[in-house]
Enzyme design. Structure first.
Site, PDB file in Angstrom:
ATOM      1  N   TYR A   4      41.183  45.135  47.733  1.00 22.91           N
ATOM      2  CA  TYR A   4      42.612  45.273  47.440  1.00 22.91           C
ATOM      3  C   TYR A   4      42.869  46.728  47.069  1.00 22.91           C
ATOM      4  O   TYR A   4      42.596  47.146  45.946  1.00 22.91           O
ATOM      5  CB  TYR A   4      42.967  44.329  46.292  1.00 22.91           C
ATOM      6  CG  TYR A   4      44.428  44.179  45.955  1.00 22.91           C
ATOM      7  CD1 TYR A   4      45.440  44.697  46.742  1.00 22.91           C
ATOM      8  CD2 TYR A   4      44.800  43.469  44.805  1.00 22.91           C
ATOM      9  CE1 TYR A   4      46.770  44.529  46.415  1.00 22.91           C
ATOM     10  CE2 TYR A   4      46.131  43.287  44.463  1.00 22.91           C
ATOM     11  CZ  TYR A   4      47.109  43.828  45.269  1.00 22.91           C
ATOM     12  OH  TYR A   4      48.423  43.659  44.933  1.00 22.91           O
ATOM     13  N   LYS A  34      43.157  44.467  51.941  1.00 29.03           N
ATOM     14  CA  LYS A  34      44.595  44.352  51.730  1.00 29.03           C
ATOM     15  C   LYS A  34      45.063  45.753  51.378  1.00 29.03           C
ATOM     16  O   LYS A  34      44.856  46.230  50.264  1.00 29.03           O
ATOM     17  CB  LYS A  34      44.918  43.357  50.614  1.00 29.03           C
ATOM     18  CG  LYS A  34      46.409  43.229  50.322  1.00 29.03           C
ATOM     19  CD  LYS A  34      46.652  42.312  49.121  1.00 29.03           C
ATOM     20  CE  LYS A  34      48.145  42.252  48.815  1.00 29.03           C
ATOM     21  NZ  LYS A  34      48.416  41.428  47.599  1.00 29.03           N
TER      22      LYS A  34
END
Length: 292
Positions: free
Chosen positions: A139, A167
């Site tokens: 992330y 992500k």
């Protein structure tokens, strides 16, 4: 090698609903999951930013993970947020989550506050991936964590067999470079709804979305149009989605999402402090844009 998230182009970073006593409302949560799957969502990110991970206790997260797996019942992918800025604690928590059958992957955020350099972040993610029983989704969100993995660092991490995706919440340019140069079995998602069209049109994996709480069908239609080469229709879908995304992020997340749900007749509670709920005027302004 086939990536377990392949063809999972729309995932919702789902909210955590609370009842009037500020406890997780699992009855409402189940209703949200069923509705999302019916609308075309192919996966969920649990206990992320939108899920208010910083204000959930360890035990609440574990119960949330278990209930999610039960409610989803194999109908969609389940990715759980287990990351922190402490490598050892992240490993321990990810191992604990890995003992829950039905979880597909762990979302690990870039270390915040302690601001490691690129070598430190590469070591952080590599060490976690070495120890984790779950595949890792990085992330990369410098707007919240301060620390930003460069394209070069992400490409190094993409070679790790247990790191399967990112992500990416950064610039269009970095996203494009990752899509261009990453291994074929490493998936590049955007965590920015406003990049959803560009990501998928460039060959990215799709979007881990907040706006999909309300516009999952529109996202699914846009991705389907791109798959079919109908970029004119896809662009039209995106032009519909984009101003609504802006409205949903006009105040600290997930306060707008929770306010819209309540106004629409589904009481998901209010955010936990330090995020404040929206007042009537703020909610009215968002609803005028969303037109739900």
């Amino acid at each position: 090698m086939t990536n377990l998230l392949e063809n999972t182009n729309l995932l919702t970073a789902i909210i955590t609903p609370f009842d009037k006593n500020n406890r997780i409302d699992f009855q409402v949560y189940r209703r949200l999951i069923d509705s999302q799957i019916s609308d075309g969502v192919k996966g969920f990110v649990i206990s992320g930013t939108t899920g208010e991970a910083p204000t959930l206790s360890h035990d609440e997260k574990i119960e949330l993970f278990k209930r999610t797996v039960d409610f989803v019942s194999g109908r969609a992918k389940v990715i759980v947020g287990t990351g922190s800025n402490n490598t050892k604690e992240t490993i321990e928590f990810t191992k604990e989550a890995g003992r829950i059958n039905g979880i597909d992957a762990a979302l690990i955020v870039t270390p915040y506050y302690n601001k490691p350099d690129q070598a430190g972040m590469i070591a952080h993610f590599s060490t976690i991936a070495d120890e984790s029983p779950l595949p890792i989704v990085i992330y990369n969100i410098p707007g919240r964590s301060i620390s930003a993995l460069t394209v070069e660092s992400l490409l190094k991490l993409a070679d790790h067999p247990n790191i399967i995706a990112v992500k990416q919440c950064n610039s269009d340019y970095d996203m494009s470079e990752l899509i261009e140069h990453a291994p074929k079995d490493f998936l590049v998602y955007t965590g920015e709804d406003g990049q959803s069209f560009l990501n998928y049109a460039l060959g990215g994996a799709g979007t881990i979305s907040v706006a999909s709480h309300f516009y999952a069908k529109e996202f699914a239609d846009m991705f389907s149009a791109i798959d079919n080469g109908d970029f004119k229709k896809a662009a039209g879908d995106f032009r519909f989605i984009n101003p609504r995304v802006k409205a949903l992020f006009s105040y600290p997340s997930p306060a707008p999402v929770k306010a819209v749900f309540k106004r629409s007749g589904i009481d998901v509670g209010i955010p936990r402090l330090p995020i404040l709920p929206l007042d009537k005027a703020q909610t009215d302004g968002i609803m005028q844009v969303l037109k739900l």
